[in-house]
Motif scaffolding. Structure first.
Motif, PDB file in Angstrom:
ATOM      1  N   LEU A 152       0.850  -1.182   0.000  1.00 24.70           N
ATOM      2  CA  LEU A 152       0.000   0.000   0.000  1.00 24.70           C
ATOM      3  C   LEU A 152       0.894   1.244   0.000  1.00 24.70           C
ATOM      4  O   LEU A 152       1.901   1.288   0.721  1.00 24.70           O
ATOM      5  CB  LEU A 152      -0.888  -0.007   1.239  1.00 24.70           C
ATOM      6  N   ARG A 153       0.507   2.224  -0.811  1.00 25.14           N
ATOM      7  CA  ARG A 153       1.323   3.426  -0.931  1.00 25.14           C
ATOM      8  C   ARG A 153       1.202   4.295   0.315  1.00 25.14           C
ATOM      9  O   ARG A 153       0.130   4.762   0.670  1.00 25.14           O
ATOM     10  CB  ARG A 153       0.928   4.224  -2.172  1.00 25.14           C
ATOM     11  N   HIS A 154       2.323   4.521   0.982  1.00 28.67           N
ATOM     12  CA  HIS A 154       2.391   5.393   2.149  1.00 28.67           C
ATOM     13  C   HIS A 154       2.372   6.847   1.677  1.00 28.67           C
ATOM     14  O   HIS A 154       2.667   7.147   0.515  1.00 28.67           O
ATOM     15  CB  HIS A 154       3.680   5.088   2.922  1.00 28.67           C
ATOM     16  N   HIS A 155       2.012   7.780   2.590  1.00 30.31           N
ATOM     17  CA  HIS A 155       1.963   9.186   2.190  1.00 30.31           C
ATOM     18  C   HIS A 155       3.340   9.715   1.780  1.00 30.31           C
ATOM     19  O   HIS A 155       3.435  10.741   1.087  1.00 30.31           O
ATOM     20  CB  HIS A 155       1.373  10.040   3.314  1.00 30.31           C
ATOM     21  N   SER A 156       4.398   9.003   2.157  1.00 37.56           N
ATOM     22  CA  SER A 156       5.751   9.392   1.754  1.00 37.56           C
ATOM     23  C   SER A 156       6.067   8.978   0.325  1.00 37.56           C
ATOM     24  O   SER A 156       7.097   9.369  -0.217  1.00 37.56           O
ATOM     25  CB  SER A 156       6.769   8.757   2.708  1.00 37.56           C
ATOM     26  N   GLY A 157       5.172   8.185  -0.273  1.00 36.33           N
ATOM     27  CA  GLY A 157       5.401   7.688  -1.624  1.00 36.33           C
ATOM     28  C   GLY A 157       5.986   6.293  -1.651  1.00 36.33           C
ATOM     29  O   GLY A 157       6.052   5.665  -2.714  1.00 36.33           O
ATOM     30  N   VAL A 158       6.409   5.772  -0.496  1.00 34.70           N
ATOM     31  CA  VAL A 158       6.985   4.435  -0.395  1.00 34.70           C
ATOM     32  C   VAL A 158       5.856   3.418  -0.209  1.00 34.70           C
ATOM     33  O   VAL A 158       4.905   3.663   0.531  1.00 34.70           O
ATOM     34  CB  VAL A 158       7.971   4.355   0.794  1.00 34.70           C
ATOM     35  N   TYR A 159       5.984   2.280  -0.884  1.00 39.41           N
ATOM     36  CA  TYR A 159       5.000   1.212  -0.725  1.00 39.41           C
ATOM     37  C   TYR A 159       5.414   0.329   0.459  1.00 39.41           C
ATOM     38  O   TYR A 159       6.553  -0.104   0.559  1.00 39.41           O
ATOM     39  CB  TYR A 159       4.897   0.357  -1.988  1.00 39.41           C
ATOM     40  N   ARG A 160       4.452   0.078   1.364  1.00 40.12           N
ATOM     41  CA  ARG A 160       4.712  -0.751   2.532  1.00 40.12           C
ATOM     42  C   ARG A 160       3.778  -1.964   2.515  1.00 40.12           C
ATOM     43  O   ARG A 160       2.634  -1.873   2.046  1.00 40.12           O
ATOM     44  CB  ARG A 160       4.501   0.049   3.825  1.00 40.12           C
ATOM     45  N   TRP A 161       4.274  -3.071   3.047  1.00 38.04           N
ATOM     46  CA  TRP A 161       3.477  -4.297   3.090  1.00 38.04           C
ATOM     47  C   TRP A 161       2.381  -4.174   4.149  1.00 38.04           C
ATOM     48  O   TRP A 161       2.623  -3.727   5.273  1.00 38.04           O
ATOM     49  CB  TRP A 161       4.352  -5.503   3.390  1.00 38.04           C
ATOM     50  N   ILE A 162       1.176  -4.598   3.766  1.00 38.32           N
ATOM     51  CA  ILE A 162      -0.010  -4.502   4.605  1.00 38.32           C
ATOM     52  C   ILE A 162      -0.707  -5.856   4.651  1.00 38.32           C
ATOM     53  O   ILE A 162      -0.786  -6.564   3.644  1.00 38.32           O
ATOM     54  CB  ILE A 162      -0.991  -3.448   4.053  1.00 38.32           C
ATOM     55  N   LEU A 163      -1.218  -6.204   5.834  1.00 41.26           N
ATOM     56  CA  LEU A 163      -2.086  -7.374   5.965  1.00 41.26           C
ATOM     57  C   LEU A 163      -3.526  -6.878   6.007  1.00 41.26           C
ATOM     58  O   LEU A 163      -3.914  -6.163   6.928  1.00 41.26           O
ATOM     59  CB  LEU A 163      -1.764  -8.149   7.250  1.00 41.26           C
ATOM     60  N   GLY A 164      -4.290  -7.218   4.975  1.00 45.70           N
ATOM     61  CA  GLY A 164      -5.687  -6.800   4.901  1.00 45.70           C
ATOM     62  C   GLY A 164      -6.620  -7.940   5.265  1.00 45.70           C
ATOM     63  O   GLY A 164      -6.459  -9.066   4.769  1.00 45.70           O
ATOM     64  N   ARG A 165      -7.577  -7.647   6.152  1.00 45.02           N
ATOM     65  CA  ARG A 165      -8.558  -8.653   6.558  1.00 45.02           C
ATOM     66  C   ARG A 165      -9.938  -8.022   6.594  1.00 45.02           C
ATOM     67  O   ARG A 165     -10.074  -6.839   6.893  1.00 45.02           O
ATOM     68  CB  ARG A 165      -8.231  -9.211   7.945  1.00 45.02           C
ATOM     69  N   ALA A 166     -10.964  -8.824   6.309  1.00 44.79           N
ATOM     70  CA  ALA A 166     -12.343  -8.345   6.399  1.00 44.79           C
ATOM     71  C   ALA A 166     -13.269  -9.509   6.712  1.00 44.79           C
ATOM     72  O   ALA A 166     -13.040 -10.634   6.257  1.00 44.79           O
ATOM     73  CB  ALA A 166     -12.774  -7.673   5.092  1.00 44.79           C
ATOM     74  N   LEU A 167     -14.289  -9.224   7.510  1.00 43.87           N
ATOM     75  CA  LEU A 167     -15.294 -10.212   7.859  1.00 43.87           C
ATOM     76  C   LEU A 167     -16.677  -9.648   7.556  1.00 43.87           C
ATOM     77  O   LEU A 167     -16.905  -8.442   7.699  1.00 43.87           O
ATOM     78  CB  LEU A 167     -15.219 -10.574   9.342  1.00 43.87           C
ATOM     79  N   PRO A 168     -17.622 -10.512   7.147  1.00 40.92           N
ATOM     80  CA  PRO A 168     -18.984 -10.030   6.886  1.00 40.92           C
ATOM     81  C   PRO A 168     -19.793  -9.903   8.168  1.00 40.92           C
ATOM     82  O   PRO A 168     -19.620 -10.683   9.107  1.00 40.92           O
ATOM     83  CB  PRO A 168     -19.563 -11.137   5.984  1.00 40.92           C
ATOM     84  N   VAL A 169     -20.664  -8.899   8.215  1.00 39.80           N
ATOM     85  CA  VAL A 169     -21.630  -8.739   9.300  1.00 39.80           C
ATOM     86  C   VAL A 169     -22.971  -9.231   8.770  1.00 39.80           C
ATOM     87  O   VAL A 169     -23.436  -8.773   7.721  1.00 39.80           O
ATOM     88  CB  VAL A 169     -21.730  -7.269   9.751  1.00 39.80           C
ATOM     89  N   ARG A 170     -23.590 -10.149   9.488  1.00 38.37           N
ATOM     90  CA  ARG A 170     -24.833 -10.765   9.003  1.00 38.37           C
ATOM     91  C   ARG A 170     -26.004 -10.432   9.927  1.00 38.37           C
ATOM     92  O   ARG A 170     -25.816 -10.252  11.134  1.00 38.37           O
ATOM     93  CB  ARG A 170     -24.677 -12.284   8.895  1.00 38.37           C
ATOM     94  N   ASP A 171     -27.204 -10.387   9.354  1.00 34.19           N
ATOM     95  CA  ASP A 171     -28.405 -10.166  10.154  1.00 34.19           C
ATOM     96  C   ASP A 171     -28.932 -11.493  10.670  1.00 34.19           C
ATOM     97  O   ASP A 171     -28.306 -12.551  10.499  1.00 34.19           O
ATOM     98  CB  ASP A 171     -29.471  -9.418   9.339  1.00 34.19           C
ATOM     99  N   ALA A 172     -30.094 -11.460  11.324  1.00 32.62           N
ATOM    100  CA  ALA A 172     -30.653 -12.670  11.920  1.00 32.62           C
ATOM    101  C   ALA A 172     -30.960 -13.740  10.891  1.00 32.62           C
ATOM    102  O   ALA A 172     -30.968 -14.937  11.206  1.00 32.62           O
ATOM    103  CB  ALA A 172     -31.924 -12.309  12.707  1.00 32.62           C
ATOM    104  N   GLN A 173     -31.198 -13.330   9.655  1.00 31.05           N
ATOM    105  CA  GLN A 173     -31.500 -14.286   8.596  1.00 31.05           C
ATOM    106  C   GLN A 173     -30.235 -14.800   7.893  1.00 31.05           C
ATOM    107  O   GLN A 173     -30.319 -15.635   6.999  1.00 31.05           O
ATOM    108  CB  GLN A 173     -32.424 -13.656   7.540  1.00 31.05           C
ATOM    109  N   GLY A 174     -29.072 -14.286   8.306  1.00 31.35           N
ATOM    110  CA  GLY A 174     -27.826 -14.740   7.708  1.00 31.35           C
ATOM    111  C   GLY A 174     -27.380 -13.937   6.499  1.00 31.35           C
ATOM    112  O   GLY A 174     -26.345 -14.236   5.908  1.00 31.35           O
TER     113      GLY A 174
END
Length: 483
Positions: A241-263
């Motif tokens: 991911l591009r840092h504000h300095s212009g240097v690219y840094r390694w990032i660990l990206g994670r995401a989880l879904p939020v579900r309602d009562a019906q799934g």
């Protein structure tokens, strides 16, 4: 999650004027008159709002049943200007001023203020009043409604407080936090995101986020993200991911879904963690580990070479020297397993499954005349992640067997049996034919402690030792998934 919300409540008075009603076909008088039409009365009394009518001068002469049910009043007490008794004294002067202005101008009235219920509790109502005019445009009557909005206003206030708290929480986190709609549209990034990237606020909403990824990672990131959106599976990826300095840094990206009562997925919540320093340190550790391993293997090669050039030239001595050199070379190969490995130094591809790994580790302890060990049972596929802890343990058991156990005697032998019980793999190391064991050792060495920690901590396994008189028996149980 956090959304941009309008500054004005959805129930506050609007800026537009309500249109007056023309009463050309109605006989217009300023005298009080109570509606006597049964259908009108039924409709008015059944409306969920509080309703009333007033003369042109503001004198109220009729209320519907809802008004009296809510306020607990009588028509006689409310007629004219009696309604002031159920208003909050602190708010009443402002209400009167606005109402008098409308009466004087003939313009519609709209205002939010509290009215006391029969239980003594003040609740806020949205009040709207429109004039009824004749052909000449003169106001002959006012029609008003009061709609309770207390619960809605409380809900909106609670939501605003909740969102404010969430905003503080996410902005205080050391990670970048983001969220999307169910279709993957990014609608929120916390302050850490903008601090890291330096991009203008809101510029990465929607699909703009992919523009700050390294060009070589964009297609891969998009592919994994689409897969998660289609399947609902958690999202996890490492990218630059591009840092504000212009240097690219390694990032660990994670995401989880939020579900309602019906799934059903209602939102995705994700984080971005800067792992650049950790990734560089890991790469450095891998490089140092490979360098040390290379140097140690060179030492094995030098020792084998010294044995070769130092041994007598007769056939018997040469054969012995060759056997010893072969064992040292095998020990050097087994050493490959007893260190951490990264993607560039994977080693198991040439050794097959667990049996191939065990055979390579035990080869230095074999004997020219007869096999000193036997490997039997089910062969199981293993990965590089499990090679180091397994190698540490087997190497330590074999070394101790040479020093004190079965392999210290020419008649001793080691049997290694592998089986699968449900979701666990069981490896049994059994020694026999060596010196008799007198009892459990008083203390264990560092090598034993290190190998045990590796099996238990890294592989989630368990080790059980039985110090039988005829020889040591060790049972290792490891979740199959961890191999």
């Amino acid at each position: 999650m956090l959304h941009k919300r309008p500054s004005q409540s959805s129930v506050t008075p609007h800026s537009y004027w309500l249109e007056p009603v023309n009463s050309a076909t109605i006989k217009a008088t300023d005298a009080p008159e109570t509606p006597d039409n049964d259908d009108f009365r039924l409709i008015a009394d059944s409306m969920p709002a509080l309703c009333w009518m007033a003369r042109s001068d503001g004198y109220i002469f009729w209320y519907n049943r809802r008004w009296h049910d809510y306020c607990g009043t009588t028509p006689q007490a409310m007629e004219g200007w009696g309604w002031q008794s159920v208003h909050d004294p602190a708010e009443l002067p402002g209400v009167m001023d606005r109402w008098q202005q409308s009466i004087a101008s003939g313009r519609p009235f709209e205002m939010l203020f509290p009215i006391r219920g029969s239980d003594g509790v003040f609740r806020r109502f949205l009040t709207r009043i429109i004039p009824v005019t004749n052909n000449e445009g003169n106001v002959v009557r006012w029609i008003g409604t009061n709609i309770e909005v207390e619960s809605q206003l409380n809900a909106e206030a609670a939501l605003e407080v909740s969102e404010a708290k969430l905003q503080v929480l996410t902005d205080a986190m050391p990670q970048m936090v983001w969220s999307t709609l169910p279709d993957g549209y990014h609608d929120y990034f916390n302050a850490r995101w903008y601090e890291f990237t330096g991009v203008p606020y809101g510029s990465t909403d929607g699909e703009g986020w992919n523009g700050v990824f390294h060009a070589d990672d964009q297609e891969r990131a998009w592919g994994l993200w689409r897969h998660s959106l289609e399947t609902g599976e958690p999202y996890e990826i490492e990218y630059r991911l591009r840092h504000h300095s212009g240097v690219y840094r390694w990032i660990l990206g994670r995401a989880l879904p939020v579900r309602d009562a019906q799934g059903s997925i209602t939102r995705w919540i994700g984080t971005c963690t800067d792992i650049d320093d950790a990734k560089r340190n890991a790469a450095l550790a891998e490089l140092v580990s490979r360098e040390l391993s290379h140097r140690i293997k060179n030492i094995f090669a030098v020792i084998a070479g010294l044995i070769g050039i130092s041994s007598p030239k007769n056939a018997e001595a040469a054969a012995y020297a060759k056997e010893v050199s072969g064992r040292i070379a095998a020990l050097g190969r087994a050493h490959n397993f007893a260190r951490p490995h990264g993607p560039e130094s994977a080693i198991l591809q040439n050794f097959g499954g667990l049996h191939g790994l065990l055979a390579e580790l035990m080869l230095p302890y074999d004997h020219a005349e007869k096999r000193r060990y036997v490997i039997s049972g089910e062969d199981i596929e293993v990965g590089d992640r499990s090679a180091t802890p397994l190698a540490l343990l087997i190497h330590e058991l074999a070394t101790n067997a040479v020093k004190y156990g079965a392999l210290s005697d020419s008649q001793g032998r080691v049997t290694i049996t592998t089986t699968v019980h449900g979701d666990r793999v069981v490896i049994i190391w059994s020694e026999s034919g060596g010196p008799a064991i007198k009892g459990v050792p008083v203390q264990s060495g560092f090598g034993t402690q290190l190998s045990d920690i590796s099996i238990i901590s890294q592989l989630g396994g368990a080790i059980d030792r039985a110090w039988n008189r005829e020889g040591l028996s060790v049972t290792i149980s490891i979740p199959r998934a961890h191999l």
